[in-house]
Design a protein around this motif. Sequence first.
Motif, PDB file in Angstrom:
ATOM      1  N   THR A  32       0.821  -1.210   0.000  1.00 20.97           N
ATOM      2  CA  THR A  32       0.000   0.000   0.000  1.00 20.97           C
ATOM      3  C   THR A  32       0.853   1.257   0.000  1.00 20.97           C
ATOM      4  OG1 THR A  32      -1.793  -1.127   1.177  1.00 20.97           O
ATOM      5  CG2 THR A  32      -1.772   1.275   1.278  1.00 20.97           C
ATOM      6  N   ALA A  33       1.957   1.203   0.699  1.00 21.57           N
ATOM      7  CA  ALA A  33       2.801   2.397   0.853  1.00 21.57           C
ATOM      8  C   ALA A  33       3.918   2.475  -0.186  1.00 21.57           C
ATOM      9  CB  ALA A  33       3.402   2.428   2.256  1.00 21.57           C
ATOM     10  N   VAL A  34       3.964   1.525  -1.140  1.00 17.90           N
ATOM     11  CA  VAL A  34       5.074   1.476  -2.087  1.00 17.90           C
ATOM     12  C   VAL A  34       5.124   2.724  -2.959  1.00 17.90           C
ATOM     13  CG1 VAL A  34       5.873   0.343  -4.183  1.00 17.90           C
ATOM     14  CG2 VAL A  34       5.383  -1.008  -2.161  1.00 17.90           C
ATOM     15  N   VAL A  35       3.979   3.105  -3.561  1.00 11.49           N
ATOM     16  CA  VAL A  35       3.967   4.235  -4.493  1.00 11.49           C
ATOM     17  C   VAL A  35       4.393   5.536  -3.817  1.00 11.49           C
ATOM     18  CG1 VAL A  35       2.535   5.646  -6.001  1.00 11.49           C
ATOM     19  CG2 VAL A  35       2.307   3.163  -6.045  1.00 11.49           C
ATOM     20  N   PRO A  36       3.738   5.955  -2.715  1.00 11.23           N
ATOM     21  CA  PRO A  36       4.188   7.201  -2.080  1.00 11.23           C
ATOM     22  C   PRO A  36       5.585   7.107  -1.503  1.00 11.23           C
ATOM     23  CG  PRO A  36       2.538   6.103  -0.721  1.00 11.23           C
ATOM     24  CD  PRO A  36       2.556   5.396  -2.033  1.00 11.23           C
ATOM     25  N   LEU A  37       5.976   5.910  -1.055  1.00 14.88           N
ATOM     26  CA  LEU A  37       7.318   5.755  -0.484  1.00 14.88           C
ATOM     27  C   LEU A  37       8.388   5.982  -1.540  1.00 14.88           C
ATOM     28  CD1 LEU A  37       9.290   4.898   1.771  1.00 14.88           C
ATOM     29  CD2 LEU A  37       8.994   2.544   0.965  1.00 14.88           C
ATOM     30  N   ILE A  38       8.258   5.317  -2.697  1.00 11.26           N
ATOM     31  CA  ILE A  38       9.276   5.449  -3.738  1.00 11.26           C
ATOM     32  C   ILE A  38       9.357   6.895  -4.222  1.00 11.26           C
ATOM     33  CG2 ILE A  38       9.886   4.805  -6.101  1.00 11.26           C
ATOM     34  CD1 ILE A  38       8.850   2.049  -5.547  1.00 11.26           C
ATOM     35  N   PHE A  39       8.200   7.510  -4.479  1.00 14.34           N
ATOM     36  CA  PHE A  39       8.208   8.876  -5.000  1.00 14.34           C
ATOM     37  C   PHE A  39       8.873   9.833  -4.014  1.00 14.34           C
ATOM     38  CE2 PHE A  39       6.439  13.109  -5.505  1.00 14.34           C
ATOM     39  CZ  PHE A  39       6.627  13.331  -6.858  1.00 14.34           C
ATOM     40  N   THR A  40       8.402   9.850  -2.781  1.00 10.85           N
ATOM     41  CA  THR A  40       8.937  10.806  -1.800  1.00 10.85           C
ATOM     42  C   THR A  40      10.385  10.487  -1.449  1.00 10.85           C
ATOM     43  OG1 THR A  40       7.970   9.465  -0.004  1.00 10.85           O
ATOM     44  CG2 THR A  40       6.682  11.346  -0.811  1.00 10.85           C
ATOM     45  N   ALA A  41      10.746   9.186  -1.391  1.00  8.38           N
ATOM     46  CA  ALA A  41      12.117   8.826  -1.029  1.00  8.38           C
ATOM     47  C   ALA A  41      13.104   9.240  -2.112  1.00  8.38           C
ATOM     48  CB  ALA A  41      12.209   7.315  -0.780  1.00  8.38           C
ATOM     49  N   VAL A  42      12.750   9.023  -3.381  1.00  6.72           N
ATOM     50  CA  VAL A  42      13.670   9.375  -4.463  1.00  6.72           C
ATOM     51  C   VAL A  42      13.795  10.888  -4.604  1.00  6.72           C
ATOM     52  CG1 VAL A  42      14.054   9.228  -6.953  1.00  6.72           C
ATOM     53  CG2 VAL A  42      13.316   7.215  -5.696  1.00  6.72           C
ATOM     54  N   VAL A  43      12.671  11.614  -4.543  1.00  6.83           N
ATOM     55  CA  VAL A  43      12.731  13.076  -4.607  1.00  6.83           C
ATOM     56  C   VAL A  43      13.573  13.617  -3.461  1.00  6.83           C
ATOM     57  CG1 VAL A  43      11.389  15.211  -4.425  1.00  6.83           C
ATOM     58  CG2 VAL A  43      10.542  13.330  -5.841  1.00  6.83           C
ATOM     59  N   SER A  44      13.344  13.089  -2.260  1.00  7.62           N
ATOM     60  CA  SER A  44      14.107  13.546  -1.102  1.00  7.62           C
ATOM     61  C   SER A  44      15.583  13.190  -1.240  1.00  7.62           C
ATOM     62  CB  SER A  44      13.531  12.918   0.170  1.00  7.62           C
ATOM     63  OG  SER A  44      14.245  13.331   1.311  1.00  7.62           O
ATOM     64  N   SER A  45      15.871  11.991  -1.766  1.00 10.18           N
ATOM     65  CA  SER A  45      17.264  11.578  -1.892  1.00 10.18           C
ATOM     66  C   SER A  45      18.011  12.448  -2.888  1.00 10.18           C
ATOM     67  CB  SER A  45      17.333  10.112  -2.332  1.00 10.18           C
ATOM     68  OG  SER A  45      16.822   9.961  -3.644  1.00 10.18           O
ATOM     69  N   ILE A  46      17.359  12.836  -3.987  1.00 10.60           N
ATOM     70  CA  ILE A  46      18.005  13.707  -4.964  1.00 10.60           C
ATOM     71  C   ILE A  46      18.261  15.083  -4.360  1.00 10.60           C
ATOM     72  CG2 ILE A  46      17.686  14.901  -7.167  1.00 10.60           C
ATOM     73  CD1 ILE A  46      16.251  12.436  -8.183  1.00 10.60           C
ATOM     74  N   SER A  47      17.299  15.587  -3.613  1.00  7.63           N
ATOM     75  CA  SER A  47      17.500  16.887  -2.969  1.00  7.63           C
ATOM     76  C   SER A  47      18.597  16.809  -1.916  1.00  7.63           C
ATOM     77  CB  SER A  47      16.190  17.372  -2.336  1.00  7.63           C
ATOM     78  OG  SER A  47      15.797  16.527  -1.264  1.00  7.63           O
ATOM     79  N   ASN A  48      18.725  15.654  -1.249  1.00  7.64           N
ATOM     80  CA  ASN A  48      19.762  15.494  -0.231  1.00  7.64           C
ATOM     81  C   ASN A  48      21.163  15.477  -0.828  1.00  7.64           C
ATOM     82  OD1 ASN A  48      18.018  15.418   1.933  1.00  7.64           O
ATOM     83  ND2 ASN A  48      17.820  13.188   1.920  1.00  7.64           N
ATOM     84  N   LEU A  49      21.254  15.174  -2.120  1.00  2.98           N
ATOM     85  CA  LEU A  49      22.572  15.155  -2.753  1.00  2.98           C
ATOM     86  C   LEU A  49      23.201  16.540  -2.790  1.00  2.98           C
ATOM     87  CD1 LEU A  49      22.101  12.664  -5.723  1.00  2.98           C
ATOM     88  CD2 LEU A  49      23.392  12.316  -3.616  1.00  2.98           C
ATOM     89  N   ARG A  50      22.402  17.583  -2.513  1.00  3.04           N
ATOM     90  CA  ARG A  50      22.970  18.928  -2.425  1.00  3.04           C
ATOM     91  C   ARG A  50      23.989  19.017  -1.304  1.00  3.04           C
ATOM     92  NH1 ARG A  50      17.681  22.381  -1.548  1.00  3.04           N
ATOM     93  NH2 ARG A  50      17.446  20.669  -0.066  1.00  3.04           N
ATOM     94  N   ALA A  51      23.784  18.182  -0.282  1.00  2.00           N
ATOM     95  CA  ALA A  51      24.686  18.223   0.874  1.00  2.00           C
ATOM     96  C   ALA A  51      25.949  17.411   0.649  1.00  2.00           C
ATOM     97  CB  ALA A  51      23.952  17.709   2.121  1.00  2.00           C
ATOM     98  N   VAL A  52      26.050  16.754  -0.484  1.00  2.00           N
ATOM     99  CA  VAL A  52      27.215  15.918  -0.783  1.00  2.00           C
ATOM    100  C   VAL A  52      28.035  16.598  -1.875  1.00  2.00           C
ATOM    101  CG1 VAL A  52      27.996  13.638  -1.491  1.00  2.00           C
ATOM    102  CG2 VAL A  52      25.873  13.886  -0.199  1.00  2.00           C
ATOM    103  N   SER A  53      29.296  16.872  -1.572  1.00  4.89           N
ATOM    104  CA  SER A  53      30.123  17.631  -2.505  1.00  4.89           C
ATOM    105  C   SER A  53      30.450  16.845  -3.774  1.00  4.89           C
ATOM    106  CB  SER A  53      31.428  18.057  -1.808  1.00  4.89           C
ATOM    107  OG  SER A  53      32.142  16.917  -1.344  1.00  4.89           O
ATOM    108  N   ASN A  54      30.598  15.536  -3.655  1.00  6.52           N
ATOM    109  CA  ASN A  54      30.971  14.709  -4.806  1.00  6.52           C
ATOM    110  C   ASN A  54      29.801  13.844  -5.244  1.00  6.52           C
ATOM    111  OD1 ASN A  54      31.087  13.266  -2.434  1.00  6.52           O
ATOM    112  ND2 ASN A  54      32.812  11.988  -3.060  1.00  6.52           N
ATOM    113  N   ALA A  55      28.623  14.453  -5.397  1.00  9.72           N
ATOM    114  CA  ALA A  55      27.404  13.701  -5.690  1.00  9.72           C
ATOM    115  C   ALA A  55      27.519  12.927  -6.995  1.00  9.72           C
ATOM    116  CB  ALA A  55      26.207  14.646  -5.738  1.00  9.72           C
TER     117      ALA A  55
END
Length: 486
Positions: free
Chosen positions: A73-96
């Motif tokens: 049940t939670a797969v669709v919202p989990l994947i979408f929000t997790a991937v969007v969040s993970s890409i945005s988190n790459l801002r904090a990584v200098s060698n993304a």
Amino acid sequence: MTTQTSTPATAGKPGFRLPKWAGSFGFQIIAALIVGLGLGLLAKYTGSTKANPNALGATLQTIGSSYVSLLQTAVVPLIFTAVVSSISNLRAVSNAARLAWNTLLWFAITSLIAVLIGMGLGILLQPGANTGLTGQGEAPSKVGSWWAFLVGLFPKNFLGLGASTTVTDGAATTAVSFNVLQILVIAIAVGIAALKVGKAAEPFLNLNASALAVIQKVLWWIIRIAPLGTVGLIGNAVAVYGWDTIGSLGKFTFAIYVGLALVLFVVYPVLVRSHGLSIKQYFSGVWPAVQLAFVSRSSVGTLPLTQRVTERSLGVPRAYASFAVPLGATTKMDGCAAIYPAVSAIFVAQFFGIQLDFSQYLLIALVSVLGSAATAGTTGAVVMLTLTLSTLGLPLAGVGLLLAIDPILDMGRTAVNVAGQALVPTIVAKRQGILDESLYNAPRNGDPFSDDVVDAADDVDPSASAGTRGAGSDAFEGGKLAGARA
């Protein structure tokens, strides 16, 4: 004068308390496996079948299917929000960019090793020769192809959802499905767009982060009842399939599990040790996720636990783990997309008396390494196998021979998938010098939920951990504090 003598109050005897290890998540899963096995055997030998389950068999089936439904049940919202969040988190990584490239490279390296092991076992053990099977089986309803994979990259709607209606005896039934690969493509596009927009996208990213936190909390509740789901899943598998279902496919089943064991207990430890890390610490850290993957047969459903142990037990920084683990959960499948299709393709060739040449073995390796993503949008190992067979020109009817034991194989395949999804970020983080080795080497208490106590305390007093809970160190501090409170 009256002298009063006081009798010391008898100290109350403490009530019975279970040992600390008995309350750990790992012990609960093992206990549930044993209980499920016993109940499944009881159901089977009291006449329960897949078509006509008795009361116990129906109960186990309902518990197991309901638990899987909760995870899905939670797969669709989990994947979408997790991937969007993970890409945005790459801002904090200098060698993304370097991290992303190295992640994909190690995905390919470990998949290549796994498929070579699968091909070696297929050639050595000859699982398709002299099976005693009669008939050729039926071709599966879902078949993988490279063209379908390419077309499937383009979303048909924003959520990557689809619906199909079937009419049986005048009654129409509509089933809604989702394409994980399309959701992944949409989430990546949205995440990159949000980064390009910049400051104007901050409210959206904050909302996405909040939604992800809520979804993960719900998933944690679901994962906490995993022992109950385990009883139903294992019990139903034993009641429906049992050991006699393996029958003449025993050599094939043996080859698959030997390959999975070699990858999990030989290849992965060698990679861990070659990077100067403790093998014991790797397994003690990743094992809760491996256990849940084994019983749930879902890499995506196990994703929250996989990410937690990767960050808080293996010491991978959160900014990187939140990118690598969701990506791995949809595309990194050493069990389903490497070992299984390699052994199965050789099995089908041997069963039909088809001699494979060197170029076809090369094709098996190529399809297995490049085709993992093709399984994300459909049904995993079966579609990956049909993709391999169609590329080699082998009969798709051979898949029907293997479907009877697929659930039994899928347990081991998914466990290896998840172990690899945690291993690669750990290796890459170590090679890039960002792994928190003090956290990696910290003592384990066997409970992936132990630092929930600290999370709850932070909700009450946000300043309690301000300045101390970073991307990697927070788990170590949380684990020590939770352990002291236990």
